[in-house]
Design an enzyme around this catalytic site. Structure first.
Site, mmCIF file in Angstrom:
data_model
loop_
_atom_site.group_PDB
_atom_site.id
_atom_site.type_symbol
_atom_site.label_atom_id
_atom_site.label_comp_id
_atom_site.label_asym_id
_atom_site.label_seq_id
_atom_site.Cartn_x
_atom_site.Cartn_y
_atom_site.Cartn_z
ATOM 1 C CG ASP A 66 -0.324 -0.522 2.822
ATOM 2 O OD1 ASP A 66 0.829 0.310 2.212
ATOM 3 O OD2 ASP A 66 -0.837 -0.849 3.346
ATOM 4 C CG ASP A 68 0.635 3.684 4.848
ATOM 5 O OD1 ASP A 68 -0.646 3.814 4.188
ATOM 6 O OD2 ASP A 68 1.551 2.898 4.786
ATOM 7 C CG ASP A 157 8.335 1.608 12.865
ATOM 8 O OD1 ASP A 157 8.432 2.332 11.976
ATOM 9 O OD2 ASP A 157 7.414 0.868 12.688
HETATM 10 P P1 ATP Z 1 3.891 -2.109 5.325
HETATM 11 O O1 ATP Z 1 2.603 -1.771 4.892
HETATM 12 O O2 ATP Z 1 4.567 -3.635 4.329
HETATM 13 O O3 ATP Z 1 3.343 -3.803 6.454
HETATM 14 P P2 ATP Z 1 4.857 -0.481 6.879
HETATM 15 O O4 ATP Z 1 6.242 0.209 7.169
HETATM 16 O O5 ATP Z 1 4.578 0.160 5.171
HETATM 17 O O6 ATP Z 1 5.178 -1.614 6.091
HETATM 18 P P3 ATP Z 1 2.151 0.348 7.942
HETATM 19 O O7 ATP Z 1 1.898 -0.298 8.718
HETATM 20 O O8 ATP Z 1 2.089 0.971 6.526
HETATM 21 O O9 ATP Z 1 3.752 -0.585 7.403
HETATM 22 O O10 ATP Z 1 3.027 1.963 8.436
HETATM 23 C C1 ATP Z 1 3.173 2.723 8.313
HETATM 24 C C2 ATP Z 1 4.206 3.630 8.133
HETATM 25 O O11 ATP Z 1 3.936 4.782 9.832
HETATM 26 C C3 ATP Z 1 6.032 2.992 8.706
HETATM 27 O O12 ATP Z 1 6.950 2.303 7.623
HETATM 28 C C4 ATP Z 1 6.253 4.126 10.124
HETATM 29 O O13 ATP Z 1 6.695 4.927 9.401
HETATM 30 C C5 ATP Z 1 5.336 4.248 10.564
HETATM 31 N N1 ATP Z 1 4.544 3.397 12.085
HETATM 32 C C6 ATP Z 1 3.512 2.383 11.585
HETATM 33 N N2 ATP Z 1 2.861 1.953 12.774
HETATM 34 C C7 ATP Z 1 4.640 2.337 13.752
HETATM 35 C C8 ATP Z 1 4.785 2.710 15.060
HETATM 36 N N3 ATP Z 1 3.993 0.914 15.782
HETATM 37 N N4 ATP Z 1 5.576 3.417 15.920
HETATM 38 C C9 ATP Z 1 5.521 4.617 14.814
HETATM 39 N N5 ATP Z 1 6.167 4.437 13.359
HETATM 40 C C10 ATP Z 1 5.143 3.829 12.885
HETATM 41 MG MG MG Z 2 2.379 0.836 4.881
#
Ligand code: ATP
Ligand code: MG
Length: 457
Positions: A66, A68, A157
């Site tokens: 996805d 963001d 994170d």
């Molecule tokens: P994927 O979508 O592949 O699972 P992602 O890194 O995009 O991985 P998401 O849950 O979509 O994960 O979150 C998007 C972004 O938001 C992360 O890359 C991170 O920068 C931030 N993020 C998400 N959850 C947290 C958290 N619990 N603490 C700090 N930052 C977070």
């Molecule tokens: Mg994501």
């Protein structure tokens, strides 16, 4: 200021700007809808960037699942720009821009909590609400303090997740040297590991998921923190954990994630009733869970459907069996009664940790109940079982139990395998043979059935 706050304030990232040639991301790899949102926000005078997993994945040559976006527009300002926008979340307010099946998530830059104003200017004056809130463990309970892009990066994170792509000049701003982390295959949390895992213990699960998905090694300091703090996961609201745990088990790497979670002590706070049964890796319980995860991975990796109900049914099966045996032995209940009580007790305890939506828990109940009724096959019963909407899942479940436990259970599973495959005549013959083997009375003429069938439920 608490010690958690003082550590947090120490995070100060130095951004590096990477040009198109340096990061290698091409616009054609980005979702058209995400581009539309970026252009619209930029056009309205806001800053807007792709951020997080999508930038990381694109830089690693992976397909993002996805896209963001982070922006300096507040959720209300974002909503004003899009007809197809809805605001969601309380702990973390977000805008979702909906394009059919694709949702582009737009988050306002988060700031540090020590800079928080008393109340947001946009908030309902009648219901003042703290924008940022932490508990005694340092866990962030609400995260709606808005800030600059720099602060936003510091609140993310992992170092690989703090890279921002800007479509106006095609640059990536890398705040925490995520580029080196990608090169060195090292998953590092931003800032002090203890503070950051305390702020949000779910990051421990995310560390496991990213390490496995991205084939990275978790930095030693993070590993030490996780081993020490794993129990804090039991403080997370159960509703939040359902999705996070699912992401670990239904992404095609469930087995590897599970192994790492076991290593870090992350199974116990999530599945406190199952964890004691998994101490011995050779136990049938351990083997059962591993086999379920191997099968789930295989199904996902060959494009077959999986349901969370099957996984959770498996995770709770042996705790139910154990509790049921106890009720029979200690309270003297009939097995059927004990089984029903055990199901209710075990489910009730589990949802204190991970909320399981009703649509899944009702399927789980059906799978479990069918385990008790699949041995009863005489007369019309075998045909009735085949018609049950959950027969397939319950049969797969039985087969798995049979493969692990062997003996009578495996014979039963094999019988069902054959019964499904053979012709109607052969089915009849199987049932005659079964009646003989079970030494049941020969078929007698039954009294005619009453016209109206009493409902069985
Ligand atoms: P994927 O979508 O592949 O699972 P992602 O890194 O995009 O991985 P998401 O849950 O979509 O994960 O979150 C998007 C972004 O938001 C992360 O890359 C991170 O920068 C931030 N993020 C998400 N959850 C947290 C958290 N619990 N603490 C700090 N930052 C977070
Ligand atoms: Mg994501």
């Amino acid at each position: 200021m608490s010690s958690a706050d003082s550590k947090k304030a120490e995070i100060e990232l130095k951004p590096t700007v990477l040009t198109r040639g340096e990061h290698g991301i091409s616009r054609s790899e980005i979702s058209d809808n995400a581009l539309k949102v970026l252009y619209r926000l930029n056009g309205a005078g806001y800053e807007a960037y792709l951020v997080g997993g999508c930038v990381r994945d694109l830089m690693m040559g992976l397909h993002p699942k996805d896209f963001d976006i982070a922006t300096n527009a507040t959720p209300d300002q974002v909503k004003a720009e899009f007809k197809n926008c809805r605001l969601i979340g309380r702990r973390f307010r977000l805008a979702h821009i909906v394009f059919g099946r694709e949702i582009i998530e737009v988050a306002t830059f988060r700031g540090h909590h020590e800079n928080a104003p008393e109340q947001s200017p946009n908030q309902d004056k009648k219901k003042p609400e703290q924008l940022g809130k932490q508990n005694r463990d340092g866990q962030i309970l609400r995260d709606n303090v808005f800030g600059s892009i720099q602060e936003d990066a510091e609140r993310r994170d992992f170092t690989v997740n703090a890279m921002y792509y800007r479509v106006t000049d095609f640059t990536v701003t890398d705040f925490a040297d995520g580029m080196s982390a990608i090169k060195n295959k090292r998953l590092d949390i931003i800032g002090d590991p203890d503070t950051r895992y305390r702020e949000d213990p779910v990051r421990m699960l995310r560390a496991v998921r990213f390490a496995v998905k991205l084939n990275m090694t978790i930095a030693e300091e993070s590993v030490e923190s996780i081993l020490r703090l794993s129990n804090l996961l039991s403080n997370i609201p159960p509703a939040r954990l359902f999705e996070e745990v699912l992401k670990l088990f239904v992404n095609g790497c469930g087995m590897e994630n599970y192994k790492l979670m076991q290593k870090f002590g992350l199974i116990k706070p999530l599945f406190p009733q199952l964890a004691p049964l998994l101490k011995d890796p050779q136990s049938r319980e351990s083997q059962f869970i591993e086999q379920v995860l191997i099968n789930t991975d295989n199904r996902i990796n060959t494009g077959q459907r999986v349901t969370p109900a099957f996984l959770y049914a498996a995770f709770l099966w042996y705790p139910i069996e154990e509790h049921c045996e106890k009720l029979v032995a200690e309270v003297g209940l009939l097995r059927f009664e004990a089984f029903n009580i055990a199901i209710n007790d075990v489910l009730h305890r589990q949802i204190q940790r991970i909320m399981i939506p009703k649509r899944f828990s009702s399927t789980m109940r059906e799978i479990w109940h069918l385990q008790l009724s699949l041995p009863n096959r005489l007369g019309k019963k075998a045909y009735q079982r085949l018609e049950h909407p959950r027969f397939r899942a319950a049969y797969d479940f039985l087969l798995l139990r049979g493969q692990i436990e062997g003996g009578k259970l495996l014979e039963l599973a094999d019988w069902w395998t054959e019964f499904q495959e053979v012709s109607p005549e052969q089915r009849k013959a199987m049932l005659v043979k079964l009646r003989e083997e079970e030494g049941g009375p020969p078929r007698r003429h039954r009294r005619r059935k009453p016209k109206k069938k009493p409902s069985s439920q």
